[in-house]
Design an enzyme around this catalytic site. Structure first.
Site, PDB file in Angstrom:
ATOM      1  N   PHE A 186      14.921  12.738  -2.285  1.00 41.14           N
ATOM      2  CA  PHE A 186      15.624  13.060  -1.048  1.00 41.14           C
ATOM      3  C   PHE A 186      15.669  11.797  -0.197  1.00 41.14           C
ATOM      4  O   PHE A 186      14.674  11.081  -0.127  1.00 41.14           O
ATOM      5  CB  PHE A 186      14.901  14.186  -0.278  1.00 41.14           C
ATOM      6  N   ASN A 239       4.973  13.026  10.466  1.00 40.80           N
ATOM      7  CA  ASN A 239       6.399  13.191  10.815  1.00 40.80           C
ATOM      8  C   ASN A 239       6.684  14.680  10.948  1.00 40.80           C
ATOM      9  O   ASN A 239       5.847  15.508  10.587  1.00 40.80           O
ATOM     10  CB  ASN A 239       7.269  12.520   9.743  1.00 40.80           C
ATOM     11  N   LYS A 276     -14.627   9.897  16.028  1.00 47.07           N
ATOM     12  CA  LYS A 276     -13.528   9.883  17.000  1.00 47.07           C
ATOM     13  C   LYS A 276     -13.579   8.601  17.850  1.00 47.07           C
ATOM     14  O   LYS A 276     -14.626   8.260  18.390  1.00 47.07           O
ATOM     15  CB  LYS A 276     -13.629  11.117  17.901  1.00 47.07           C
ATOM     16  N   ASP A 296       5.072   6.215   4.769  1.00 49.06           N
ATOM     17  CA  ASP A 296       5.161   4.970   4.011  1.00 49.06           C
ATOM     18  C   ASP A 296       3.971   4.047   4.275  1.00 49.06           C
ATOM     19  O   ASP A 296       3.678   3.177   3.473  1.00 49.06           O
ATOM     20  CB  ASP A 296       6.467   4.236   4.359  1.00 49.06           C
TER      21      ASP A 296
HETATM   22  O1  C5P Z   1      11.564   5.532   0.580  1.00 49.14           O
HETATM   23  P1  C5P Z   1      11.866   6.819   1.253  1.00 49.14           P
HETATM   24  O2  C5P Z   1      10.684   7.479   1.875  1.00 49.14           O
HETATM   25  O3  C5P Z   1      13.003   6.755   2.193  1.00 49.14           O
HETATM   26  O4  C5P Z   1      12.362   7.745   0.024  1.00 49.14           O
HETATM   27  C1  C5P Z   1      12.464   9.104   0.092  1.00 49.14           C
HETATM   28  C2  C5P Z   1      12.179   9.744  -1.250  1.00 49.14           C
HETATM   29  O5  C5P Z   1      11.054   9.142  -1.859  1.00 49.14           O
HETATM   30  C3  C5P Z   1      11.819  11.199  -1.108  1.00 49.14           C
HETATM   31  O6  C5P Z   1      12.219  11.851  -2.281  1.00 49.14           O
HETATM   32  C4  C5P Z   1      10.305  11.149  -0.975  1.00 49.14           C
HETATM   33  O7  C5P Z   1       9.688  12.365  -1.347  1.00 49.14           O
HETATM   34  C5  C5P Z   1       9.943  10.014  -1.913  1.00 49.14           C
HETATM   35  N1  C5P Z   1       8.753   9.245  -1.521  1.00 49.14           N
HETATM   36  C6  C5P Z   1       7.621   9.280  -2.285  1.00 49.14           C
HETATM   37  N2  C5P Z   1       6.529   8.547  -1.935  1.00 49.14           N
HETATM   38  C7  C5P Z   1       6.566   7.744  -0.851  1.00 49.14           C
HETATM   39  C8  C5P Z   1       7.711   7.697  -0.060  1.00 49.14           C
HETATM   40  C9  C5P Z   1       8.792   8.459  -0.419  1.00 49.14           C
HETATM   41  O8  C5P Z   1       7.571  10.016  -3.268  1.00 49.14           O
HETATM   42  N3  C5P Z   1       5.508   7.048  -0.536  1.00 49.14           N
END
Ligand code: C5P
Length: 405
Positions: free
Chosen positions: A325, A210, A289, A279
């Site tokens: 966040f 991202n 590759k 996620d």
């Molecule tokens: O679930 P989402 O990604 O929207 O949540 C955002 C928050 O969760 C942020 O603080 C991010 O750093 C944390 N996060 C995390 N591990 C993940 C996904 C998000 O620590 N796998």
């Protein structure tokens, strides 16, 4: 917060070629609204002129002890007494030797002896001079007496040699002055900050990621360190220079970020999850590759969930403050509040990705800090550095509350 605003900085410039870089340092200090008084040695004036420093600092430059004999004020006493920070940049081997031996034969060395607090000293010299055992002994003496040495960098030197001795860059010296002046309300506290994106590899050269740059997380880590915390910054791929005084752990994937977070969790009082963690990751990344010379027109990637780092931390860190966040494009407050509850966080910063100047890659940010007790605080658009300070101002009372329970 701008720790330099209204602060009096006494800047000594000695006779090395790096003196030209100190003009930039003066400019940066003025930009940060500090008052700058420049003192130049005789040899410094051979490299840059007092007029240059006077114009940039908007203050008369003191060139000799006898300049200070005008009026009733005894400048070699009042100048150091009034200074909030005393910096010598560049500091030649000669200046360092004189200070280490208690010699006061010009104005700068005199005020350096009259100064009762640590001086920030940025050495600059040829690599052989820098490595000379006598110079090293003098530097050690200054450190032992509590002075702060801003280590020179390695690289190409103006004398044509390669090696250590090049004065640290003005922006980094500025950071050290800010560090020196910052309040130390986080001292004795260990904090972990996650920052940046993660990369989930499909094959060795392709990945899912991202546009996060890590700016918000790096700003939080920098401000925490400046304010006295012991900081571990666990960062996904980012091009930002690591902040001074922060322990940087570089990772690539969400799984690696999870592993490094767990390894560093002992004694942590504050965890801030500012990373934009992927996620999902490809279930079976391939080791070579991938080729496109296949008959099929479609490629199907099976994705599996990555660990939710902040949720895992929340389960383990019962005596700490956990701040997340929420970067959202719709239903900001609702989604952020649900996320905070579901993940077991103390606070969440709701970040509206659709607001101008907010979110990924921007220098600025705005949003709402939601507390578990239901209170919400709005933060107007501002630099990520300033926002970081303001968020820390909200976190510290929460931590104190939790620890006193
Ligand atoms: O679930 P989402 O990604 O929207 O949540 C955002 C928050 O969760 C942020 O603080 C991010 O750093 C944390 N996060 C995390 N591990 C993940 C996904 C998000 O620590 N796998």
């Amino acid at each position: 917060m701008n720790y330099l605003k209204g602060k009096k900085i006494l800047l000594g410039i000695t006779g090395g070629i790096a003196a030209y870089k100190s003009c930039e340092l003066v400019r940066l200090l003025i930009k940060k609204e500090a008052t700058v008084n420049v003192v130049m040695t005789e040899n410094a004036k051979k490299f840059i002129t007092p007029l240059t420093c006077q114009t940039l600092s908007q203050n008369p430059v003191i060139e000799s002890t006898f300049d200070t004999m005008h009026g009733a004020e005894i400048k070699h006493i009042t100048l150091p007494d009034e200074a909030d920070a005393f910096v010598v940049a560049p500091a030649t081997a000669n200046f360092i030797g004189k200070l280490a031996s208690g010699i006061a034969d010009d104005f700068l060395s005199t005020i350096a002896l009259a100064y009762t607090r640590p001086i920030l000293i940025a050495p600059a010299m040829n690599v052989h001079m820098y490595e000379n055992k006598i110079v090293q002994r003098n530097i050690k003496t200054l450190k032992d007496y509590g002075h702060i040495i801003i280590e020179p960098a390695s690289g190409y030197l103006a004398c044509g040699y390669e090696g250590k001795g090049r004065m640290e860059e003005p922006a980094r010296i500025l950071e050290r002055i800010e560090y020196f002046l910052a309040p130390k309300d986080f001292s004795g506290i260990k904090a972990i900050v996650t920052a940046g994106p993660t990369r989930e590899h499909i094959d060795p050269v392709r990945y899912i990621s991202n546009p996060s740059t890590g700016k918000m997380g790096y700003a939080l880590a920098r401000k925490l360190a400046m304010r006295g915390a012991r900081v571990v910054l666990i960062s996904g791929p980012s091009t930002i220079e690591p902040p001074y005084g922060v322990e940087l752990v570089r990772v690539t994937s969400a799984e690696e970020m999870m592993k490094k977070t767990e390894e560093n969790l002992d004694d942590t009082a504050i965890f801030i999850g500012a990373a934009a963690v992927a996620d999902f990751r490809p279930e079976k990344p391939v080791s070579q590759k991938m080729k496109k010379e296949k008959k099929e027109k479609k490629l199907t990637l099976t994705l599996v969930k990555t660990p939710d780092i902040i949720s895992e931390v929340a389960k383990k860190l019962k005596d700490g403050i956990i701040v997340g966040f929420a970067a959202e494009t719709e239903n900001l407050m609702k989604n952020a509040t649900e996320k905070m509850k579901k993940k077991g966080l103390d606070m969440i910063f709701a970040n509206d990705l659709t607001a101008a100047g907010s979110g990924f890659g921007t220098e600025t940010n705005s949003g709402y800090l939601i507390n578990r007790d239901g209170t919400v605080k709005k933060f107007e658009i501002q630099s990520k550095e300033d926002l970081a300070d303001q968020l820390l101002d909200e976190i510290i009372p929460e931590l104190k509350k939790k620890l006193s329970r």
